[in-house]
Motif scaffolding. Sequence first.
Motif, PDB file in Angstrom:
ATOM      1  N   ILE A  57      60.303  49.912  96.378  1.00 53.98           N
ATOM      2  CA  ILE A  57      61.295  48.816  96.363  1.00 53.98           C
ATOM      3  C   ILE A  57      60.673  47.513  95.879  1.00 53.98           C
ATOM      4  O   ILE A  57      61.273  46.453  96.030  1.00 53.98           O
ATOM      5  CB  ILE A  57      61.948  48.617  97.748  1.00 53.98           C
ATOM      6  CG1 ILE A  57      60.888  48.292  98.802  1.00 53.98           C
ATOM      7  CG2 ILE A  57      62.768  49.827  98.151  1.00 53.98           C
ATOM      8  CD1 ILE A  57      61.486  47.795 100.115  1.00 53.98           C
ATOM      9  N   ASP A  58      59.458  47.592  95.292  1.00 52.09           N
ATOM     10  CA  ASP A  58      58.797  46.346  94.871  1.00 52.09           C
ATOM     11  C   ASP A  58      58.755  46.192  93.356  1.00 52.09           C
ATOM     12  O   ASP A  58      58.004  45.366  92.845  1.00 52.09           O
ATOM     13  CB  ASP A  58      57.389  46.248  95.476  1.00 52.09           C
ATOM     14  CG  ASP A  58      56.518  47.448  95.148  1.00 52.09           C
ATOM     15  OD1 ASP A  58      57.048  48.428  94.585  1.00 52.09           O
ATOM     16  OD2 ASP A  58      55.316  47.413  95.456  1.00 52.09           O
ATOM     17  N   TYR A  59      59.560  46.962  92.635  1.00 55.75           N
ATOM     18  CA  TYR A  59      59.698  46.709  91.199  1.00 55.75           C
ATOM     19  C   TYR A  59      60.781  45.649  91.015  1.00 55.75           C
ATOM     20  O   TYR A  59      61.944  45.895  91.353  1.00 55.75           O
ATOM     21  CB  TYR A  59      60.108  47.986  90.457  1.00 55.75           C
ATOM     22  CG  TYR A  59      59.040  49.066  90.437  1.00 55.75           C
ATOM     23  CD1 TYR A  59      57.902  48.921  89.647  1.00 55.75           C
ATOM     24  CD2 TYR A  59      59.184  50.224  91.179  1.00 55.75           C
ATOM     25  CE1 TYR A  59      56.925  49.912  89.605  1.00 55.75           C
ATOM     26  CE2 TYR A  59      58.219  51.229  91.144  1.00 55.75           C
ATOM     27  CZ  TYR A  59      57.099  51.064  90.356  1.00 55.75           C
ATOM     28  OH  TYR A  59      56.145  52.048  90.314  1.00 55.75           O
ATOM     29  N   PRO A  60      60.442  44.471  90.502  1.00 51.27           N
ATOM     30  CA  PRO A  60      61.450  43.407  90.423  1.00 51.27           C
ATOM     31  C   PRO A  60      62.413  43.582  89.253  1.00 51.27           C
ATOM     32  O   PRO A  60      62.083  44.210  88.248  1.00 51.27           O
ATOM     33  CB  PRO A  60      60.610  42.145  90.229  1.00 51.27           C
ATOM     34  CG  PRO A  60      59.350  42.607  89.587  1.00 51.27           C
ATOM     35  CD  PRO A  60      59.120  44.033  90.033  1.00 51.27           C
ATOM     36  N   ALA A  61      63.583  42.990  89.410  1.00 52.85           N
ATOM     37  CA  ALA A  61      64.518  42.852  88.291  1.00 52.85           C
ATOM     38  C   ALA A  61      64.048  41.687  87.425  1.00 52.85           C
ATOM     39  O   ALA A  61      63.290  40.830  87.872  1.00 52.85           O
ATOM     40  CB  ALA A  61      65.921  42.587  88.825  1.00 52.85           C
ATOM     41  N   THR A  88      66.946  39.129  92.361  1.00 49.66           N
ATOM     42  CA  THR A  88      68.175  39.268  93.142  1.00 49.66           C
ATOM     43  C   THR A  88      67.827  39.157  94.623  1.00 49.66           C
ATOM     44  O   THR A  88      66.665  39.217  95.007  1.00 49.66           O
ATOM     45  CB  THR A  88      68.849  40.640  92.924  1.00 49.66           C
ATOM     46  OG1 THR A  88      68.144  41.618  93.687  1.00 49.66           O
ATOM     47  CG2 THR A  88      68.864  41.042  91.466  1.00 49.66           C
ATOM     48  N   SER A  89      68.874  39.068  95.440  1.00 47.53           N
ATOM     49  CA  SER A  89      68.653  38.941  96.879  1.00 47.53           C
ATOM     50  C   SER A  89      68.048  40.221  97.451  1.00 47.53           C
ATOM     51  O   SER A  89      67.580  40.236  98.582  1.00 47.53           O
ATOM     52  CB  SER A  89      69.987  38.654  97.572  1.00 47.53           C
ATOM     53  OG  SER A  89      70.867  39.720  97.317  1.00 47.53           O
ATOM     54  N   LEU A  90      68.086  41.302  96.661  1.00 47.85           N
ATOM     55  CA  LEU A  90      67.547  42.564  97.171  1.00 47.85           C
ATOM     56  C   LEU A  90      66.058  42.714  96.879  1.00 47.85           C
ATOM     57  O   LEU A  90      65.424  43.643  97.351  1.00 47.85           O
ATOM     58  CB  LEU A  90      68.311  43.741  96.586  1.00 47.85           C
ATOM     59  CG  LEU A  90      69.736  43.865  97.119  1.00 47.85           C
ATOM     60  CD1 LEU A  90      70.590  44.709  96.197  1.00 47.85           C
ATOM     61  CD2 LEU A  90      69.734  44.460  98.515  1.00 47.85           C
ATOM     62  N   ASP A  91      65.494  41.830  96.051  1.00 52.10           N
ATOM     63  CA  ASP A  91      64.058  41.898  95.824  1.00 52.10           C
ATOM     64  C   ASP A  91      63.341  41.613  97.133  1.00 52.10           C
ATOM     65  O   ASP A  91      63.723  40.700  97.875  1.00 52.10           O
ATOM     66  CB  ASP A  91      63.606  40.886  94.754  1.00 52.10           C
ATOM     67  CG  ASP A  91      64.017  41.349  93.370  1.00 52.10           C
ATOM     68  OD1 ASP A  91      64.162  42.561  93.180  1.00 52.10           O
ATOM     69  OD2 ASP A  91      64.204  40.493  92.497  1.00 52.10           O
ATOM     70  N   GLU A  92      62.333  42.389  97.411  1.00 50.49           N
ATOM     71  CA  GLU A  92      61.580  42.177  98.653  1.00 50.49           C
ATOM     72  C   GLU A  92      60.699  40.953  98.457  1.00 50.49           C
ATOM     73  O   GLU A  92      59.853  40.930  97.571  1.00 50.49           O
ATOM     74  CB  GLU A  92      60.702  43.415  98.914  1.00 50.49           C
ATOM     75  CG  GLU A  92      61.469  44.573  99.478  1.00 50.49           C
ATOM     76  CD  GLU A  92      61.991  44.299 100.876  1.00 50.49           C
ATOM     77  OE1 GLU A  92      61.169  44.150 101.787  1.00 50.49           O
ATOM     78  OE2 GLU A  92      63.216  44.200 101.019  1.00 50.49           O
TER      79      GLU A  92
END
Length: 365
Positions: free
Chosen positions: A349-353, A357-361
């Motif tokens: 879950i640590d690959y950024p857009a 976004t608010s879902l980025d850790e």
Amino acid sequence: MTTTLFSPLQLGDLQLPNRIIMSPLTRTRAEPGHVPGALMATHYAQRATAGLIIAEATLVAPGSSAYMNEPGIYSEAQVAGWKRVVDAVHHAGGRIALQAFHPGRASHAAMNDGVQPVSSTDRAIRASDEERAAGKGYDTPRRLTTAEVGQVITQFRHAFENARRAGFDAVEVHGAHGYLLDQFLRDSVNDRDDEYGGSIEKRARLLLAVLDEAIAVFGSGRVGLRISPLVAFNDISDSNPPALLQYLAQEIERRAVAFLDFRHDRHDAPAEEALYDILRLHYRGLVLRNGGYDRDSGSAELARGRADAIIYGKAFIANPDLVERLRKNAPLAQADFSLLYTPGPRGYIDYPALEPTSLDEPALA
Ligand code: PHB
């Protein structure tokens, strides 16, 4: 107008904003008991701009694990876990299908408290040279009795009912890659002489019975099927793929199944194209093609009218915003394959857009 990756698509009862589908990808991040947790909810929500997410292969039966920490959909805790995942995807504006999976003889007793794998046969998968070199072997399966095949159908039925309760938008039946349903379908493995073996009609009987259960629970507009008639993975083949495919195409047409996920490996591209032509002759539903596509080859397939949507797998691992990147023709991030099957958030879950976004850790401890 030319169809592109960004043309909307009516997929059965679902309206997809684009034709970029996320492939089921086993990532072994479920919690003990094969229960989907918060990590999986974040992972899938990050990828909600896909036209449709087909979630990773999900066990329909206890005692059938093949890969460790893959999710299931047979217990109440699993249904609750999936509901969190589905809600997160919906909240992020996406659509998500369950992939109903039974590994059959590809599962391992050692991962299942000693429970022996089951199959259409009592012959084990012959390990490839590569697997043998890595010390990997397969257990000898127990041949399901005719009555037990009926119990497998019931297990799938419960899985579909659970998937519906968890809120999934659709289901895909995994009939590919040498897993249980394929072990009945293809004749290098199916050596039965009961009503589930022999002729094509008999070998397809289990798969079609499972599809009928999916349709009874979800309606045909929310049901898809994955097949891979030429893929040899898990030590499987068929003596007459065109005849098998023609029969399956006719049967899914009769049932108005919404989509077929046609999985191929380009090992023999002309043979795959010939099968595609047979499929189109007999089936008017949507064909989603899956196997090694990039932006250009996927776009070209749609423009030629030889696919209704393209399924991308690897590219979604490191590019949660794959749709946006393809739209902009932006460079794609490369996945760290050493973290594919490791536990925890890293490489998951640590690959950024490109646009945060608010879902980025924010911080991974
Ligand atoms: C597949 O090849 O379809 C596959 C791979 C790994 C899994 C499940 C399915 O855990």
